[in-house]
Structures are given as structure tokens and as C-alpha cells.
Write a protein that holds these residues in place. Sequence first.
Motif, PDB file in Angstrom:
ATOM      1  N   LEU A  52     -16.230  -7.169 -57.846  1.00  0.00           N
ATOM      2  CA  LEU A  52     -15.176  -6.904 -57.000  1.00  0.00           C
ATOM      3  C   LEU A  52     -14.374  -8.073 -56.569  1.00  0.00           C
ATOM      4  O   LEU A  52     -13.114  -8.060 -56.767  1.00  0.00           O
ATOM      5  N   ASN A  53     -15.073  -9.039 -56.145  1.00  0.00           N
ATOM      6  CA  ASN A  53     -14.368  -9.978 -55.890  1.00  0.00           C
ATOM      7  C   ASN A  53     -13.681 -10.823 -56.894  1.00  0.00           C
ATOM      8  O   ASN A  53     -12.629 -11.254 -56.872  1.00  0.00           O
ATOM      9  N   ARG A  54     -14.628 -10.797 -58.068  1.00  0.00           N
ATOM     10  CA  ARG A  54     -13.995 -11.648 -59.173  1.00  0.00           C
ATOM     11  C   ARG A  54     -12.929 -10.900 -60.014  1.00  0.00           C
ATOM     12  O   ARG A  54     -11.776 -11.292 -60.362  1.00  0.00           O
ATOM     13  N   PHE A  55     -13.080  -9.340 -60.089  1.00  0.00           N
ATOM     14  CA  PHE A  55     -11.930  -8.725 -60.880  1.00  0.00           C
ATOM     15  C   PHE A  55     -10.737  -8.584 -60.019  1.00  0.00           C
ATOM     16  O   PHE A  55      -9.520  -8.687 -60.595  1.00  0.00           O
ATOM     17  N   PHE A  56     -10.822  -8.466 -58.780  1.00  0.00           N
ATOM     18  CA  PHE A  56      -9.398  -8.330 -57.991  1.00  0.00           C
ATOM     19  C   PHE A  56      -8.933  -9.851 -57.640  1.00  0.00           C
ATOM     20  O   PHE A  56      -7.984  -9.944 -56.778  1.00  0.00           O
ATOM     21  N   ARG A  57      -9.685 -10.945 -57.767  1.00  0.00           N
ATOM     22  CA  ARG A  57      -9.361 -12.301 -57.660  1.00  0.00           C
ATOM     23  C   ARG A  57      -8.952 -12.250 -56.132  1.00  0.00           C
ATOM     24  O   ARG A  57      -7.901 -13.025 -55.710  1.00  0.00           O
ATOM     25  N   LEU A  58     -10.015 -11.795 -55.299  1.00  0.00           N
ATOM     26  CA  LEU A  58      -9.898 -11.957 -53.831  1.00  0.00           C
ATOM     27  C   LEU A  58     -10.203 -13.384 -53.389  1.00  0.00           C
ATOM     28  O   LEU A  58      -9.858 -13.422 -51.929  1.00  0.00           O
ATOM     29  N   ARG A  59     -11.028 -14.271 -54.080  1.00  0.00           N
ATOM     30  CA  ARG A  59     -11.217 -15.490 -53.559  1.00  0.00           C
ATOM     31  C   ARG A  59     -12.109 -15.589 -52.378  1.00  0.00           C
ATOM     32  O   ARG A  59     -11.924 -16.200 -51.227  1.00  0.00           O
ATOM     33  N   ALA A  60     -12.845 -14.554 -52.096  1.00  0.00           N
ATOM     34  CA  ALA A  60     -13.903 -14.774 -51.017  1.00  0.00           C
ATOM     35  C   ALA A  60     -14.957 -15.682 -51.193  1.00  0.00           C
ATOM     36  O   ALA A  60     -15.029 -16.187 -52.184  1.00  0.00           O
ATOM     37  N   ASP A  61     -15.529 -16.125 -50.052  1.00  0.00           N
ATOM     38  CA  ASP A  61     -16.621 -17.221 -50.268  1.00  0.00           C
ATOM     39  C   ASP A  61     -17.858 -16.572 -50.934  1.00  0.00           C
ATOM     40  O   ASP A  61     -18.353 -15.546 -50.196  1.00  0.00           O
ATOM     41  N   GLU A  62     -18.070 -16.880 -52.190  1.00  0.00           N
ATOM     42  CA  GLU A  62     -18.974 -16.026 -52.800  1.00  0.00           C
ATOM     43  C   GLU A  62     -20.395 -16.227 -52.447  1.00  0.00           C
ATOM     44  O   GLU A  62     -21.255 -15.471 -52.568  1.00  0.00           O
ATOM     45  N   ARG A  63     -20.832 -17.260 -51.856  1.00  0.00           N
ATOM     46  CA  ARG A  63     -22.060 -17.303 -51.360  1.00  0.00           C
ATOM     47  C   ARG A  63     -22.068 -16.465 -49.954  1.00  0.00           C
ATOM     48  O   ARG A  63     -23.320 -16.023 -49.679  1.00  0.00           O
ATOM     49  N   VAL A  64     -21.359 -16.674 -49.279  1.00  0.00           N
ATOM     50  CA  VAL A  64     -21.414 -15.825 -48.241  1.00  0.00           C
ATOM     51  C   VAL A  64     -21.431 -14.232 -48.652  1.00  0.00           C
ATOM     52  O   VAL A  64     -22.150 -13.449 -47.826  1.00  0.00           O
ATOM     53  N   LEU A  65     -20.531 -13.961 -49.278  1.00  0.00           N
ATOM     54  CA  LEU A  65     -20.353 -12.768 -49.979  1.00  0.00           C
ATOM     55  C   LEU A  65     -21.783 -11.971 -50.618  1.00  0.00           C
ATOM     56  O   LEU A  65     -22.283 -11.038 -50.289  1.00  0.00           O
ATOM     57  N   VAL A  66     -22.391 -12.752 -51.450  1.00  0.00           N
ATOM     58  CA  VAL A  66     -23.476 -12.416 -51.982  1.00  0.00           C
ATOM     59  C   VAL A  66     -25.066 -12.448 -51.107  1.00  0.00           C
ATOM     60  O   VAL A  66     -25.662 -11.629 -51.219  1.00  0.00           O
ATOM     61  N   ARG A  67     -24.976 -13.343 -50.288  1.00  0.00           N
ATOM     62  CA  ARG A  67     -26.212 -13.660 -49.489  1.00  0.00           C
ATOM     63  C   ARG A  67     -25.856 -12.445 -48.378  1.00  0.00           C
ATOM     64  O   ARG A  67     -27.087 -11.731 -48.044  1.00  0.00           O
ATOM     65  N   GLY A  68     -24.848 -12.193 -47.932  1.00  0.00           N
ATOM     66  CA  GLY A  68     -24.584 -11.208 -46.958  1.00  0.00           C
ATOM     67  C   GLY A  68     -24.821  -9.643 -47.542  1.00  0.00           C
ATOM     68  O   GLY A  68     -25.523  -8.849 -46.839  1.00  0.00           O
ATOM     69  N   ALA A  69     -24.479  -9.571 -48.610  1.00  0.00           N
ATOM     70  CA  ALA A  69     -24.662  -8.475 -49.625  1.00  0.00           C
ATOM     71  C   ALA A  69     -26.197  -7.914 -49.730  1.00  0.00           C
ATOM     72  O   ALA A  69     -26.738  -6.891 -49.758  1.00  0.00           O
ATOM     73  N   PHE A  70     -26.893  -9.006 -50.118  1.00  0.00           N
ATOM     74  CA  PHE A  70     -28.228  -9.002 -50.192  1.00  0.00           C
ATOM     75  C   PHE A  70     -29.156  -8.716 -49.062  1.00  0.00           C
ATOM     76  O   PHE A  70     -30.078  -7.893 -49.070  1.00  0.00           O
ATOM     77  N   LEU A  71     -28.680  -9.032 -47.964  1.00  0.00           N
ATOM     78  CA  LEU A  71     -29.332  -9.198 -46.699  1.00  0.00           C
ATOM     79  C   LEU A  71     -28.874  -7.658 -45.923  1.00  0.00           C
ATOM     80  O   LEU A  71     -29.364  -7.735 -44.699  1.00  0.00           O
ATOM     81  N   HIS A  72     -27.836  -6.896 -46.598  1.00  0.00           N
ATOM     82  CA  HIS A  72     -27.084  -6.185 -45.492  1.00  0.00           C
ATOM     83  C   HIS A  72     -28.087  -5.067 -45.142  1.00  0.00           C
ATOM     84  O   HIS A  72     -27.762  -4.335 -44.091  1.00  0.00           O
ATOM     85  N   ASP A  73     -29.102  -4.806 -45.971  1.00  0.00           N
ATOM     86  CA  ASP A  73     -30.015  -3.743 -45.528  1.00  0.00           C
ATOM     87  C   ASP A  73     -31.540  -4.171 -45.377  1.00  0.00           C
ATOM     88  O   ASP A  73     -32.380  -3.665 -45.716  1.00  0.00           O
ATOM     89  N   TYR A  74     -31.675  -5.293 -44.707  1.00  0.00           N
ATOM     90  CA  TYR A  74     -33.031  -6.159 -44.335  1.00  0.00           C
ATOM     91  C   TYR A  74     -33.470  -5.752 -43.350  1.00  0.00           C
ATOM     92  O   TYR A  74     -33.991  -6.427 -42.415  1.00  0.00           O
ATOM     93  N   PHE A  75     -33.671  -4.285 -43.098  1.00  0.00           N
ATOM     94  CA  PHE A  75     -34.436  -3.838 -41.804  1.00  0.00           C
ATOM     95  C   PHE A  75     -35.844  -3.681 -41.859  1.00  0.00           C
ATOM     96  O   PHE A  75     -36.335  -3.665 -41.017  1.00  0.00           O
ATOM     97  N   LEU A  76     -36.218  -3.526 -42.945  1.00  0.00           N
ATOM     98  CA  LEU A  76     -37.736  -3.660 -42.999  1.00  0.00           C
ATOM     99  C   LEU A  76     -38.695  -2.523 -42.628  1.00  0.00           C
ATOM    100  O   LEU A  76     -39.603  -2.639 -41.830  1.00  0.00           O
ATOM    101  N   TYR A  77     -38.183  -1.292 -42.602  1.00  0.00           N
ATOM    102  CA  TYR A  77     -38.923  -0.098 -42.251  1.00  0.00           C
ATOM    103  C   TYR A  77     -38.283   1.029 -43.149  1.00  0.00           C
ATOM    104  O   TYR A  77     -37.431   1.108 -43.686  1.00  0.00           O
ATOM    105  N   ASP A  78     -38.984   2.253 -43.028  1.00  0.00           N
ATOM    106  CA  ASP A  78     -38.921   3.500 -43.584  1.00  0.00           C
ATOM    107  C   ASP A  78     -37.833   4.372 -42.594  1.00  0.00           C
ATOM    108  O   ASP A  78     -38.318   4.824 -41.552  1.00  0.00           O
ATOM    109  N   TRP A  79     -36.607   4.502 -43.098  1.00  0.00           N
ATOM    110  CA  TRP A  79     -35.816   5.105 -42.423  1.00  0.00           C
ATOM    111  C   TRP A  79     -35.973   6.727 -42.623  1.00  0.00           C
ATOM    112  O   TRP A  79     -35.177   7.384 -41.819  1.00  0.00           O
TER     113      TRP A  79
END
Length: 159
Positions: A52-79
Motif C-alpha cells: 500500500l505504501n509503495r503503490f500509493f507513494r505514501l512515503r512512510a518510514d518502511e522500517r517502522v511500517l513493516v516492523r510495526g505491522a509484523f508485531l501488531h498482533d504479538y500478544f502470544l495467547y489463544d484469544w
Amino acid sequence: MKSRDNIGEEINRMLDGIHKDERALRMKEFIQHGKISTYEHCLRVAVMSYRLNRFFRLRADERVLVRGAFLHDYFLYDWHDKSVKIGSLREFFKLHGFTHPDNAADNARRDFEIGEGEEHVIRSHMWPLTFRKPPRSKEAIIVCIADKLTSVTETILRF
């Protein structure tokens, strides 16, 4: 747009080994939607956010974007706890949908070196459900949208 292999390589580089860490690999033990693990879901959200960032040329900080996205559900339990009974409004707001962003952010902060940008992405990704924590950065907005798109796709495809 880059090829899948190039996108995968860039995402791997930005994750800087987090996705191979034994603590992050525990996400494979928990189901997110249907038969999809939390780990797989988080990787999909990271890829969707990147695209999305690349397609829409949003120029977000890709490292923050990808790391935050990967860890967004790092809750480690069965919900999927069916025994939870809601007897009050206070108990309602203790349900997984409202609490897991903070659990995930606390776990990510404890286990990995994340900055304020990644932490904000994780804590705000459930907006508007968590209406008091709106996304206030490009990265957080992108992940919020990518998570919704990915979740809908995963839920629909399971049927």
C-alpha cells in the motif's frame, strides 16, 4: 511494483531477524482467523502495508511500517476463549479486541528493540474499535487499513 521475491527480501531486511526469533515464532502456535496463524497473519499485514505504501507513494518510514505491522498482533495467547461471560460494561472492554494491542505492544517492547513509531503502530491498529487510540502517523494508518483488508480476506476465504 517489485516482484514477490524482491518484496520478501526487503521485508526480511527491515525485520532484521525479528521474524526468525524463537519468541516471534511462538505466534505460529496461535490461530488468528480460520486456520491462519497469528504469525502468518502478521506477515501478510506487513506485506500488505509495504505494498500500500509503495503503490500509493505514501512515503512512510518502511522500517517502522513493516516492523510495526509484523508485531501488531504479538500478544502470544489463544484469544478464542468461549468461556468468557460479559456481565458488565467494564468486562466488555476487557475483551481481546480492546486489550490485545496493548498486550502486543508491551510484549514487543519487552522482547525486541522497538521505537515509539512501532509502538504507536501496534497500540493503534484496532482503531476505531479502540477509539481512544487513533492512528496518528502514516505508518499507523497504513497498518490499520492493511490489517482490516487482510483480516476480511482471511475470514472470507475460510468459507
